[in-house]
Design an enzyme around this catalytic site. Structure first.
Site, PDB file in Angstrom:
ATOM      1  N   GLU A  49       0.820  -1.208   0.000  1.00  0.00           N
ATOM      2  CA  GLU A  49       0.000   0.000   0.000  1.00  0.00           C
ATOM      3  C   GLU A  49       0.858   1.264   0.000  1.00  0.00           C
ATOM      4  O   GLU A  49       1.938   1.271   0.570  1.00  0.00           O
ATOM      5  CB  GLU A  49      -0.835   0.059   1.284  1.00  0.00           C
ATOM      6  CG  GLU A  49      -1.681  -1.138   1.527  1.00  0.00           C
ATOM      7  CD  GLU A  49      -2.285  -1.144   2.927  1.00  0.00           C
ATOM      8  OE1 GLU A  49      -3.113  -2.022   3.181  1.00  0.00           O
ATOM      9  OE2 GLU A  49      -1.922  -0.274   3.753  1.00  0.00           O
ATOM     10  N   CYS A  85       2.509   8.169   2.419  1.00  0.00           N
ATOM     11  CA  CYS A  85       2.953   7.157   3.378  1.00  0.00           C
ATOM     12  C   CYS A  85       3.383   5.945   2.554  1.00  0.00           C
ATOM     13  O   CYS A  85       2.580   5.337   1.854  1.00  0.00           O
ATOM     14  CB  CYS A  85       1.804   6.827   4.324  1.00  0.00           C
ATOM     15  SG  CYS A  85       2.236   5.598   5.543  1.00  0.00           S
ATOM     16  N   CYS A  95       5.929  -8.035   6.871  1.00  0.00           N
ATOM     17  CA  CYS A  95       6.960  -7.550   7.793  1.00  0.00           C
ATOM     18  C   CYS A  95       7.343  -8.696   8.708  1.00  0.00           C
ATOM     19  O   CYS A  95       6.512  -9.512   9.071  1.00  0.00           O
ATOM     20  CB  CYS A  95       6.416  -6.385   8.629  1.00  0.00           C
ATOM     21  SG  CYS A  95       7.648  -5.668   9.737  1.00  0.00           S
ATOM     22  N   CYS A 137       4.903  -7.166  15.325  1.00  0.00           N
ATOM     23  CA  CYS A 137       4.189  -6.374  16.347  1.00  0.00           C
ATOM     24  C   CYS A 137       2.742  -6.860  16.403  1.00  0.00           C
ATOM     25  O   CYS A 137       2.084  -6.992  15.372  1.00  0.00           O
ATOM     26  CB  CYS A 137       4.239  -4.886  16.001  1.00  0.00           C
ATOM     27  SG  CYS A 137       5.915  -4.270  15.786  1.00  0.00           S
ATOM     28  N   CYS A 189      -0.468  -5.005  14.755  1.00  0.00           N
ATOM     29  CA  CYS A 189      -0.299  -4.526  13.380  1.00  0.00           C
ATOM     30  C   CYS A 189      -0.754  -5.572  12.366  1.00  0.00           C
ATOM     31  O   CYS A 189      -0.288  -6.718  12.405  1.00  0.00           O
ATOM     32  CB  CYS A 189       1.166  -4.171  13.171  1.00  0.00           C
ATOM     33  SG  CYS A 189       1.577  -3.833  11.471  1.00  0.00           S
ATOM     34  N   CYS A 235      -2.269   0.964   8.650  1.00  0.00           N
ATOM     35  CA  CYS A 235      -1.243   0.196   7.951  1.00  0.00           C
ATOM     36  C   CYS A 235      -1.632  -1.263   7.716  1.00  0.00           C
ATOM     37  O   CYS A 235      -1.944  -1.989   8.645  1.00  0.00           O
ATOM     38  CB  CYS A 235       0.029   0.281   8.783  1.00  0.00           C
ATOM     39  SG  CYS A 235       1.322  -0.792   8.224  1.00  0.00           S
TER      40      CYS A 235
HETATM   41 FE1  SF4 Z   1       6.283  -4.305  10.991  1.00  0.00          FE
HETATM   42 FE2  SF4 Z   1       3.830  -3.570  11.671  1.00  0.00          FE
HETATM   43 FE3  SF4 Z   1       5.742  -3.672  13.529  1.00  0.00          FE
HETATM   44 FE4  SF4 Z   1       5.775  -1.756  11.615  1.00  0.00          FE
HETATM   45  S1  SF4 Z   1       4.251  -2.012  13.236  1.00  0.00           S
HETATM   46  S2  SF4 Z   1       7.521  -2.999  12.328  1.00  0.00           S
HETATM   47  S3  SF4 Z   1       4.957  -2.893   9.850  1.00  0.00           S
HETATM   48  S4  SF4 Z   1       4.933  -5.433  12.359  1.00  0.00           S
END
Ligand code: SF4
Length: 348
Positions: free
Chosen positions: A95, A108, A115, A119, A122, A333
Protein backbone atom coordinates in the site's frame (compact mmCIF):
# COMPACT_ATOMS: atom_id res chain seq x y z
CA UNK A 1 13.38 -10.39 -17.65
CA UNK A 2 14.70 -6.91 -18.42
CA UNK A 3 16.49 -4.85 -15.81
CA UNK A 4 14.69 -1.77 -14.50
CA UNK A 5 16.21 1.69 -14.91
CA UNK A 6 13.92 3.17 -12.23
CA UNK A 7 15.57 2.77 -8.84
CA UNK A 8 19.11 3.25 -10.18
CA UNK A 9 21.23 6.14 -8.96
CA UNK A 10 23.33 8.36 -11.21
CA UNK A 11 26.44 6.22 -10.82
CA UNK A 12 24.55 3.10 -11.87
CA UNK A 13 22.98 4.92 -14.80
CA UNK A 14 26.49 5.99 -15.85
CA UNK A 15 27.47 2.32 -15.86
CA UNK A 16 24.37 1.52 -17.94
CA UNK A 17 25.15 4.15 -20.59
CA UNK A 18 28.83 3.15 -20.73
CA UNK A 19 27.88 -0.45 -21.29
CA UNK A 20 25.27 0.51 -23.92
CA UNK A 21 27.70 2.73 -25.82
CA UNK A 22 25.86 6.00 -25.12
CA UNK A 23 27.65 9.25 -24.24
CA UNK A 24 28.28 9.81 -20.52
CA UNK A 25 25.85 12.76 -20.30
CA UNK A 26 23.00 10.41 -21.30
CA UNK A 27 22.98 9.16 -17.70
CA UNK A 28 21.82 12.58 -16.45
CA UNK A 29 19.26 12.72 -19.24
CA UNK A 30 17.85 9.33 -18.25
CA UNK A 31 17.74 10.38 -14.59
CA UNK A 32 15.80 13.46 -15.60
CA UNK A 33 13.32 11.45 -17.67
CA UNK A 34 12.79 9.00 -14.84
CA UNK A 35 12.74 11.23 -11.76
CA UNK A 36 11.78 14.71 -12.98
CA UNK A 37 9.56 14.05 -16.01
CA UNK A 38 8.50 10.65 -14.62
CA UNK A 39 8.08 8.82 -17.91
CA UNK A 40 7.36 5.11 -17.91
CA UNK A 41 8.99 4.06 -21.17
CA UNK A 42 12.41 4.33 -22.78
CA UNK A 43 10.69 5.43 -26.02
CA UNK A 44 9.53 8.60 -24.23
CA UNK A 45 13.19 9.65 -23.61
CA UNK A 46 13.24 11.65 -26.83
CA UNK A 47 16.52 13.53 -26.37
CA UNK A 48 18.33 10.19 -26.52
CA UNK A 49 18.98 9.09 -30.10
CA UNK A 50 16.64 6.50 -31.59
CA UNK A 51 19.54 4.08 -31.96
CA UNK A 52 20.50 4.73 -28.34
CA UNK A 53 16.98 4.02 -27.12
CA UNK A 54 16.87 0.79 -29.14
CA UNK A 55 20.19 -0.27 -27.64
CA UNK A 56 18.89 0.48 -24.14
CA UNK A 57 15.68 -1.46 -24.74
CA UNK A 58 17.60 -4.63 -25.53
CA UNK A 59 18.48 -5.03 -21.84
CA UNK A 60 16.47 -2.47 -19.91
CA UNK A 61 12.99 -1.12 -19.33
CA UNK A 62 11.87 2.01 -17.50
CA UNK A 63 10.35 -0.35 -14.95
CA UNK A 64 7.83 1.81 -13.11
CA UNK A 65 5.41 -0.36 -11.12
CA UNK A 66 1.84 0.81 -11.77
CA UNK A 67 -0.79 0.76 -9.07
CA UNK A 68 -3.58 -1.74 -9.57
CA UNK A 69 -6.31 -0.08 -7.55
CA UNK A 70 -7.05 3.02 -5.51
CA UNK A 71 -9.72 4.12 -3.04
CA UNK A 72 -10.48 7.65 -1.92
CA UNK A 73 -11.79 8.45 1.56
CA UNK A 74 -14.46 11.04 2.32
CA UNK A 75 -11.66 13.18 3.85
CA UNK A 76 -9.55 13.04 0.65
CA UNK A 77 -7.05 10.44 1.88
CA UNK A 78 -6.30 8.11 -1.00
CA UNK A 79 -5.01 4.59 -0.68
CA UNK A 80 -3.19 2.87 -3.54
CA UNK A 81 -2.47 -0.83 -3.91
CA UNK A 82 0.61 -1.96 -5.82
CA UNK A 83 1.64 -5.45 -6.88
CA UNK A 84 4.29 -6.50 -4.38
CA UNK A 85 7.28 -6.26 -6.70
CA UNK A 86 8.86 -8.31 -9.44
CA UNK A 87 11.46 -9.83 -7.14
CA UNK A 88 8.96 -11.12 -4.58
CA UNK A 89 7.85 -14.72 -4.95
CA UNK A 90 4.44 -14.81 -3.31
CA UNK A 91 1.89 -12.59 -5.07
CA UNK A 92 0.50 -9.91 -2.81
CA UNK A 93 -0.14 -6.22 -2.56
CA UNK A 94 1.58 -3.31 -0.86
CA UNK A 95 0.00 0.00 0.00
CA UNK A 96 0.84 3.64 -0.40
CA UNK A 97 -1.43 6.25 1.18
CA UNK A 98 -1.62 9.86 0.01
CA UNK A 99 -2.76 12.17 2.82
CA UNK A 100 -3.80 15.72 1.83
CA UNK A 101 -3.63 18.37 4.55
CA UNK A 102 -3.95 22.01 3.49
CA UNK A 103 -1.06 22.68 1.12
CA UNK A 104 0.66 19.42 2.03
CA UNK A 105 0.36 16.13 0.18
CA UNK A 106 2.14 13.46 2.20
CA UNK A 107 2.80 9.98 0.86
CA UNK A 108 2.95 7.16 3.38
CA UNK A 109 5.29 4.69 1.67
CA UNK A 110 5.72 0.92 2.05
CA UNK A 111 9.18 -0.63 2.15
CA UNK A 112 8.43 -4.36 2.40
CA UNK A 113 5.69 -6.80 1.46
CA UNK A 114 4.54 -7.90 4.90
CA UNK A 115 6.96 -7.55 7.79
CA UNK A 116 9.04 -9.86 9.97
CA UNK A 117 8.92 -7.73 13.14
CA UNK A 118 5.67 -9.29 14.38
CA UNK A 119 4.19 -6.37 16.35
CA UNK A 120 0.97 -7.81 17.74
CA UNK A 121 -1.21 -4.77 17.08
CA UNK A 122 -0.30 -4.53 13.38
CA UNK A 123 -2.12 -6.09 10.43
CA UNK A 124 1.02 -6.04 8.31
CA UNK A 125 2.89 -7.96 11.00
CA UNK A 126 0.09 -10.52 11.02
CA UNK A 127 0.60 -11.22 7.32
CA UNK A 128 4.14 -12.43 7.87
CA UNK A 129 7.05 -11.48 5.64
CA UNK A 130 6.94 -11.88 1.87
CA UNK A 131 9.92 -9.88 0.67
CA UNK A 132 11.80 -6.62 0.42
CA UNK A 133 10.67 -4.01 -2.06
CA UNK A 134 13.36 -3.03 -4.54
CA UNK A 135 14.27 0.67 -4.75
CA UNK A 136 12.35 0.69 -8.06
CA UNK A 137 9.19 -0.45 -6.26
CA UNK A 138 9.59 2.18 -3.55
CA UNK A 139 10.23 4.99 -6.05
CA UNK A 140 7.32 3.77 -8.22
CA UNK A 141 4.96 4.63 -5.36
CA UNK A 142 6.02 8.27 -5.84
CA UNK A 143 5.95 8.24 -9.62
CA UNK A 144 2.83 6.37 -10.54
CA UNK A 145 0.17 7.73 -8.17
CA UNK A 146 -2.16 10.38 -9.58
CA UNK A 147 -0.78 13.08 -7.24
CA UNK A 148 2.88 12.17 -7.92
CA UNK A 149 3.82 15.63 -9.20
CA UNK A 150 2.15 17.39 -6.25
CA UNK A 151 3.65 15.47 -3.34
CA UNK A 152 5.28 17.66 -0.70
CA UNK A 153 6.33 15.12 1.96
CA UNK A 154 6.97 11.43 2.49
CA UNK A 155 6.85 9.19 5.54
CA UNK A 156 8.32 5.69 5.51
CA UNK A 157 5.49 4.50 7.72
CA UNK A 158 3.60 2.10 5.45
CA UNK A 159 4.01 -1.67 5.30
CA UNK A 160 7.30 -3.07 6.55
CA UNK A 161 10.16 -1.96 8.78
CA UNK A 162 12.29 0.37 6.61
CA UNK A 163 15.47 -0.38 8.55
CA UNK A 164 15.00 -4.09 7.75
CA UNK A 165 15.34 -3.20 4.05
CA UNK A 166 17.73 -0.33 4.44
CA UNK A 167 19.82 -0.78 1.29
CA UNK A 168 16.75 -0.25 -0.88
CA UNK A 169 15.24 2.40 1.37
CA UNK A 170 18.49 4.41 1.47
CA UNK A 171 18.76 4.15 -2.31
CA UNK A 172 15.19 5.49 -2.59
CA UNK A 173 16.05 8.35 -0.20
CA UNK A 174 19.15 9.11 -2.28
CA UNK A 175 16.98 9.35 -5.42
CA UNK A 176 14.42 11.53 -3.63
CA UNK A 177 17.02 13.99 -2.31
CA UNK A 178 19.75 14.08 -5.00
CA UNK A 179 19.95 17.06 -7.37
CA UNK A 180 19.81 14.63 -10.32
CA UNK A 181 16.72 12.97 -8.79
CA UNK A 182 13.63 14.46 -7.18
CA UNK A 183 15.80 17.14 -5.50
CA UNK A 184 13.69 17.13 -2.32
CA UNK A 185 15.08 18.62 0.85
CA UNK A 186 15.74 15.86 3.46
CA UNK A 187 13.42 17.68 5.82
CA UNK A 188 10.49 16.62 3.65
CA UNK A 189 11.14 12.96 4.52
CA UNK A 190 10.56 11.04 7.76
CA UNK A 191 11.60 7.45 8.36
CA UNK A 192 9.65 5.59 11.02
CA UNK A 193 11.21 2.62 12.81
CA UNK A 194 10.61 0.37 15.79
CA UNK A 195 14.34 0.76 16.53
CA UNK A 196 16.68 -1.70 14.81
CA UNK A 197 19.70 -0.23 16.56
CA UNK A 198 22.68 -1.10 14.30
CA UNK A 199 20.86 0.06 11.17
CA UNK A 200 19.36 3.04 12.98
CA UNK A 201 22.90 4.19 13.75
CA UNK A 202 23.72 3.95 10.05
CA UNK A 203 20.60 5.93 9.13
CA UNK A 204 21.41 8.65 11.64
CA UNK A 205 24.96 8.95 10.28
CA UNK A 206 24.17 8.74 6.57
CA UNK A 207 20.95 10.69 6.28
CA UNK A 208 19.68 14.11 7.30
CA UNK A 209 16.00 13.11 7.11
CA UNK A 210 13.71 13.14 10.13
CA UNK A 211 13.22 10.19 12.44
CA UNK A 212 10.09 8.75 14.06
CA UNK A 213 10.42 5.95 16.63
CA UNK A 214 7.51 3.64 17.45
CA UNK A 215 7.58 3.58 21.23
CA UNK A 216 4.07 2.61 22.45
CA UNK A 217 5.02 2.00 26.10
CA UNK A 218 7.99 3.04 28.23
CA UNK A 219 8.00 -0.27 30.16
CA UNK A 220 10.19 -3.10 28.93
CA UNK A 221 7.96 -6.05 29.88
CA UNK A 222 4.89 -4.42 28.40
CA UNK A 223 6.66 -3.44 25.22
CA UNK A 224 8.04 -6.94 24.91
CA UNK A 225 4.48 -8.30 25.14
CA UNK A 226 3.40 -6.39 22.02
CA UNK A 227 6.71 -5.83 20.18
CA UNK A 228 9.20 -8.73 19.96
CA UNK A 229 11.95 -6.29 18.85
CA UNK A 230 12.20 -5.08 22.46
CA UNK A 231 14.11 -8.27 23.30
CA UNK A 232 17.04 -7.49 21.00
CA UNK A 233 16.80 -3.69 21.05
CA UNK A 234 15.30 -2.28 24.27
CA UNK A 235 13.62 1.09 23.89
CA UNK A 236 15.97 2.62 26.49
CA UNK A 237 18.94 1.74 24.27
CA UNK A 238 17.15 3.16 21.24
CA UNK A 239 16.53 6.45 23.08
CA UNK A 240 20.18 6.47 24.27
CA UNK A 241 21.30 6.19 20.67
CA UNK A 242 18.92 8.93 19.51
CA UNK A 243 20.31 11.21 22.25
CA UNK A 244 23.71 11.12 20.55
CA UNK A 245 22.39 13.20 17.64
CA UNK A 246 21.52 16.86 17.33
CA UNK A 247 17.87 17.84 16.90
CA UNK A 248 18.21 21.51 17.69
CA UNK A 249 18.38 22.43 13.99
CA UNK A 250 16.35 21.27 11.01
CA UNK A 251 16.34 17.57 11.83
CA UNK A 252 13.50 16.33 14.02
CA UNK A 253 12.76 13.24 16.07
CA UNK A 254 9.29 12.19 17.15
CA UNK A 255 7.98 9.22 19.11
CA UNK A 256 4.84 7.40 18.03
CA UNK A 257 2.62 6.26 20.87
CA UNK A 258 -0.50 4.26 20.00
CA UNK A 259 -3.00 4.47 22.82
CA UNK A 260 -4.51 1.18 24.01
CA UNK A 261 -7.27 1.49 26.62
CA UNK A 262 -6.17 0.17 30.01
CA UNK A 263 -2.74 -0.90 28.72
CA UNK A 264 -0.49 2.13 28.27
CA UNK A 265 -2.68 5.19 28.86
CA UNK A 266 -2.50 6.16 32.56
CA UNK A 267 -0.46 8.63 34.63
CA UNK A 268 2.18 6.03 35.44
CA UNK A 269 2.89 5.61 31.73
CA UNK A 270 2.87 9.35 31.05
CA UNK A 271 5.35 9.97 33.88
CA UNK A 272 7.64 7.13 32.80
CA UNK A 273 7.56 8.49 29.26
CA UNK A 274 8.58 11.91 30.54
CA UNK A 275 11.50 10.34 32.45
CA UNK A 276 12.58 8.34 29.39
CA UNK A 277 12.56 11.34 27.05
CA UNK A 278 13.64 14.07 29.48
CA UNK A 279 15.97 16.63 27.95
CA UNK A 280 15.57 15.30 24.41
CA UNK A 281 14.31 17.80 21.86
CA UNK A 282 11.41 15.75 20.53
CA UNK A 283 7.68 15.41 20.06
CA UNK A 284 5.31 12.61 21.06
CA UNK A 285 2.49 11.78 18.65
CA UNK A 286 -0.45 10.04 20.30
CA UNK A 287 -2.29 7.77 17.89
CA UNK A 288 -5.78 6.31 18.03
CA UNK A 289 -5.80 2.56 17.58
CA UNK A 290 -7.85 0.97 14.79
CA UNK A 291 -9.00 -2.26 16.37
CA UNK A 292 -7.83 -5.49 14.69
CA UNK A 293 -9.01 -9.08 15.22
CA UNK A 294 -7.40 -11.22 17.97
CA UNK A 295 -5.79 -8.32 19.80
CA UNK A 296 -7.34 -7.65 23.19
CA UNK A 297 -7.16 -3.85 23.35
CA UNK A 298 -9.31 -1.08 21.92
CA UNK A 299 -8.30 2.54 21.56
CA UNK A 300 -8.25 4.85 24.57
CA UNK A 301 -11.14 7.29 24.87
CA UNK A 302 -10.76 10.89 23.72
CA UNK A 303 -10.88 12.10 27.34
CA UNK A 304 -8.05 9.75 28.37
CA UNK A 305 -5.97 10.75 25.35
CA UNK A 306 -6.50 14.45 26.10
CA UNK A 307 -5.44 13.94 29.73
CA UNK A 308 -2.34 11.96 28.66
CA UNK A 309 -1.36 14.65 26.15
CA UNK A 310 -1.87 17.43 28.69
CA UNK A 311 0.23 15.62 31.30
CA UNK A 312 3.11 15.26 28.82
CA UNK A 313 2.84 18.88 27.73
CA UNK A 314 2.80 20.12 31.33
CA UNK A 315 6.00 18.15 31.92
CA UNK A 316 7.73 19.79 28.96
CA UNK A 317 7.30 17.00 26.39
CA UNK A 318 5.55 18.43 23.33
CA UNK A 319 2.69 16.11 22.54
CA UNK A 320 -0.18 16.11 20.05
CA UNK A 321 -2.97 13.70 19.18
CA UNK A 322 -2.70 12.66 15.57
CA UNK A 323 -5.91 13.08 13.59
CA UNK A 324 -7.26 9.81 12.21
CA UNK A 325 -7.44 9.92 8.45
CA UNK A 326 -9.11 7.70 5.90
CA UNK A 327 -10.90 5.42 8.37
CA UNK A 328 -13.62 4.66 5.84
CA UNK A 329 -11.06 3.19 3.42
CA UNK A 330 -9.14 1.29 6.10
CA UNK A 331 -6.07 3.48 5.88
CA UNK A 332 -4.46 1.93 8.96
CA UNK A 333 -1.24 0.20 7.95
CA UNK A 334 -1.76 -3.11 6.17
CA UNK A 335 -5.52 -3.30 6.41
CA UNK A 336 -6.50 -2.93 2.77
CA UNK A 337 -3.65 -5.06 1.45
CA UNK A 338 -4.46 -7.65 4.13
CA UNK A 339 -8.06 -7.74 3.03
CA UNK A 340 -6.99 -8.07 -0.58
CA UNK A 341 -4.67 -10.96 0.30
CA UNK A 342 -7.49 -12.74 2.16
CA UNK A 343 -9.81 -12.29 -0.79
CA UNK A 344 -7.18 -13.79 -3.08
CA UNK A 345 -6.75 -16.76 -0.76
CA UNK A 346 -10.52 -17.34 -0.60
CA UNK A 347 -10.88 -17.22 -4.35
CA UNK A 348 -8.07 -19.73 -4.92
FE1 SF4 B 1 6.28 -4.31 10.99
FE2 SF4 B 1 3.83 -3.57 11.67
FE3 SF4 B 1 5.74 -3.67 13.53
FE4 SF4 B 1 5.78 -1.76 11.61
S1 SF4 B 1 4.25 -2.01 13.24
S2 SF4 B 1 7.52 -3.00 12.33
S3 SF4 B 1 4.96 -2.89 9.85
S4 SF4 B 1 4.93 -5.43 12.36
Amino acid sequence: MKERLTGKNLEELQAVVAETGLPRFAASQIAQWLYVKRVDSIDAMTNISKAGREALKERYEAGVTKYSMSRTSADGTKKYLFPAGADIQEAGMVEAVMIPDGDRRTLCVSSQSGCRMGCRFCMTGRQGFHGNLAAADIISQFISIDEGADLTNAVFMGMGEPLDNYDNVSRAIEILTAPWGFAWSPKRITLSTIGVIPVLRRYMEESRCHLAVSLHTPFREERLSIMPVEKAYPIEDVVDLVRQYDFSGQRRVSFEYTMFAGFNDDKRHADALVRLLKGLECRVNLIRFHRIPDFPYTTSSDAVMDAFRDRLNRSGIVSTIRASRGEDIMAACGMLAGQHRQRERHSQ
